[in-house]
Scaffold this active site. Sequence first.
Site, mmCIF file in Angstrom:
data_model
loop_
_atom_site.group_PDB
_atom_site.id
_atom_site.type_symbol
_atom_site.label_atom_id
_atom_site.label_comp_id
_atom_site.label_asym_id
_atom_site.label_seq_id
_atom_site.Cartn_x
_atom_site.Cartn_y
_atom_site.Cartn_z
ATOM 1 N N GLU A 1 33.415 41.443 30.593
ATOM 2 C CA GLU A 1 34.508 40.564 30.143
ATOM 3 C C GLU A 1 33.998 39.158 29.862
ATOM 4 O OE1 GLU A 1 36.757 42.329 29.222
ATOM 5 O OE2 GLU A 1 36.520 44.078 30.511
ATOM 6 N N TYR B 1 31.618 51.631 22.087
ATOM 7 C CA TYR B 1 31.014 50.797 23.129
ATOM 8 C C TYR B 1 29.516 51.103 23.246
ATOM 9 C CZ TYR B 1 35.563 49.409 25.171
ATOM 10 O OH TYR B 1 36.807 48.877 25.395
#
Length: 638
Positions: free
Chosen positions: A329, A416
Amino acid sequence: MRLFAILTMILTTATLAACSADNASEKSDNETSIISPIISSEDAKDPYSYAQPEIARVTHVDLDLALNFESKNVSGTASLDILANDGVDTVILDILDLEIFSVTDADGTALSYALGKAEEGKGSPLEIVMGDKRQIVITYKSGPNAKALQWLVPEQTAGGQHPYLLSQGQPTLNRTWIPTQDSPGIRQTWKAKISAPEPLTVVMSGLSNQEPEDVGEGRRAFHFEMDKPVAPYLIAIAAGDIVFKALGPRSGVWTEPVMLDKAAAELVDTEKMIDAAEELYGPYRWGRYDMIVLPPSFPYGGMENPVMTFLTPTFIAGDRSLTGLVAHELAHSWSGNLVTNANWSDSWLNEGTTSYFENRIIEKLYGEKRANQERALNFAGMEETIAENGSDSNITALHLTGENASPEGGVSGVIYDKGASFLHTVEAIVGREKFDIWLESWFDRHAFQPATSALFLADMRKNLVKGDAKLEAKLMLDAWIYQPGLPSNALRPDPAAFAEVDAAAKDYASRRSLDKNLWRNWTSAERLRLLNKLPEKLSAKELAQLDNDLGLTNSTNNEILFAWLNLALQNRYAPAVPSAEKFLATVGRRKFVAPLFETLMEQDNWGTPIAKRIYAQTRGGYHSVTTGTVDELVLADR
Ligand code: BES
Ligand code: ZN
C-alpha cells in the site's frame, strides 16, 4: 502494435502539451495547486464513466457532509470547480443511487439538471446545465445501500460500543457517495468538512491541519484537505471510536483503542519502509503516511488511500510476517497514486508495478531470503491462475480488453504478479542500477498524471531501450503487455527459495508424515508454500494429524488459517466447519471469504447446505464488495 504505440505516444504528448498550456492560463486562487492533464488518446478513454473530460471536467471537489448513523447515509453539499472549454455550457458527472435535492451555481441560483438512464454498475450520468458558470453546488444524500459505504453496528467493532463507518472507492464505488466525475484519469484536488456524532472520530485520505470543531447537537466537524490532484477513487473516509499512535516523524496508526498496541507493534517498521521506498524511487510526496487498521469486515487486505492507507486487521499475525501488505500500500504512493492508470484496462500499471515495488521494499528491509520467498509464492500462484484460465485467455494479458477490461477485470490477480514478473524480468535484463534510475524517472515524469500501457512502453523505449535493437528483442515488451500467458523470457524465481519445504512436501506426499520441528522453524511464506503443496486429497485422519502437529486451527496468522480451512473444507473435513464458520462470521475480506464459500459450494451435497446456512447468517456483516462476489457463488442457482 509498435506503430500504434508510437502514434499514441505522439498523440499523447501533443495533448499533454496542449493541456499544460491550458494550465498556465487557468490559475486557481491557490498558486501552488496543479491541474493535471487528461490523456485524450483512444486507449485512455474510460467506458465506466459518463464524463467527457475533454469538454468539461471537475478539477476540485469541496464536500460539506454530515454522517448520519441512524439513517445510514451521508448528506450535505458537494461544490465542484469545473474546467471547461469556452462556450461549453454543460458538464456530466457520474452518480449511482444518490438522491439529488438541488443543483445551483456558487451564488445559489438554481441550475437545471437531468439524470440519464442508469446502467448496471455504472450508475447514471448527471448532466448539469451550468451556462458560463464554472462552479456548481450539489445538495444531496447517499442512498440506503451506497456501495462504497459500510455502516457497522457496534457488535462488528472490536470495542463493541460504537457504530463505525468505512468506505471503499476503488474502482467505481465513490459515485455512490460523491457526485463527481468518477474516472481514474480525471484528477481532482479536494477538501472536506465532515460532521459526526460524538465521540466518533473521522479520518480521511487527506491531511487534517485543523482541530475538530463543536457544531452543536452533540456533533463535531472534522476538516481535511488534499491539495494534490488525485484520482477520485482515492477519496476515502472512516469514522468510529478510534485513536492514534505515532510510529515515526511522519507516520502513525489509527485504530480502535483495544487494537492500538497490537496494531502499532505490527507496524513498527513503517518509517523504515518509507525510507526504503524513497531510497528506491524518489521522495515521498504526500507529507504524512498514516494508516487505519479497520474492523475485520473491510473487504480488502489494504487500500492505498493517500496519506491514510486502509488496512484489514487480518494482517496482524503478531510476528510482522504479513507486512508485505503495508509495503504494497505504501508503494502505491508512487505507482497508482502519483502515476495512475488512466482507465481500468491498465490496472496492471497500478497493481503490477506496485507488487514489484513492494518486493523491492521487502528485500531492502528484510533481505533477499524473505523477498525471494514471497516472490516465489506469488509466482506459483500466478502460474496456477494462468493454467486455470488457459495461457491463451486474454484475461492473462496485462493490458485488458473487451469484457476483461471491466473495473474488476483484474481480480484474477494475474495483473499483480505478471506485472511484477515483467518488471523483475526487465530489471534482470537491463541491470538493476539502470532499471531503478529509469523507474524513478518514470514516476517523476508522470507525477500527478494518468498513464496508459502505451505511454509506459513508449517511455521505456525512449529512456531505457534507447533504440538498442538487440535489447528491444530481448525484452519482448509488447508480448508482456498485450499477449496472454507468460512470455518465454520470464525470469523465474530462484528454486532454492523453497528447497527445504518442497522436499518436505514431496516426502509428505509419499510417506504422509511431516517433521513438525521443520515447520516450527519455517517462515510464514514457507508454511504457506507447504500448505499449497500438500496433496489435494487428504483423509480425515491425515488432516487431524496435520492440524494437531502444526497447530493450524489455532494459527494467529490468517493467511495460514485461511489456507488450512480451505484445504480442510476441500476434503469435507467436518471438524473444521465450526472454525470456518467462526472465521466467516468475523472476517469480511473478500480474498478469504469468497474462496471458502466457493470451496464449500463445490462440495455438492456436503458443502452446499453448509455454505447456504453460514451465508444466511454472515451476509449482513459483509461490505458490498464481498457480497457482490459471494452472492454469485452462493445465491445464484447452479
Ligand atoms: N488497490 C488494491 C485494492 C483494490 C484493487 C481495490 C482493485 C479495488 C479494486 C490494493 O492495493 C491491493 O492490491 N490490496 C491487496 C493486497 C496486496 C498485498 C496484494 C489485497 O487487498 O489483498
Ligand atoms: Zn494494490
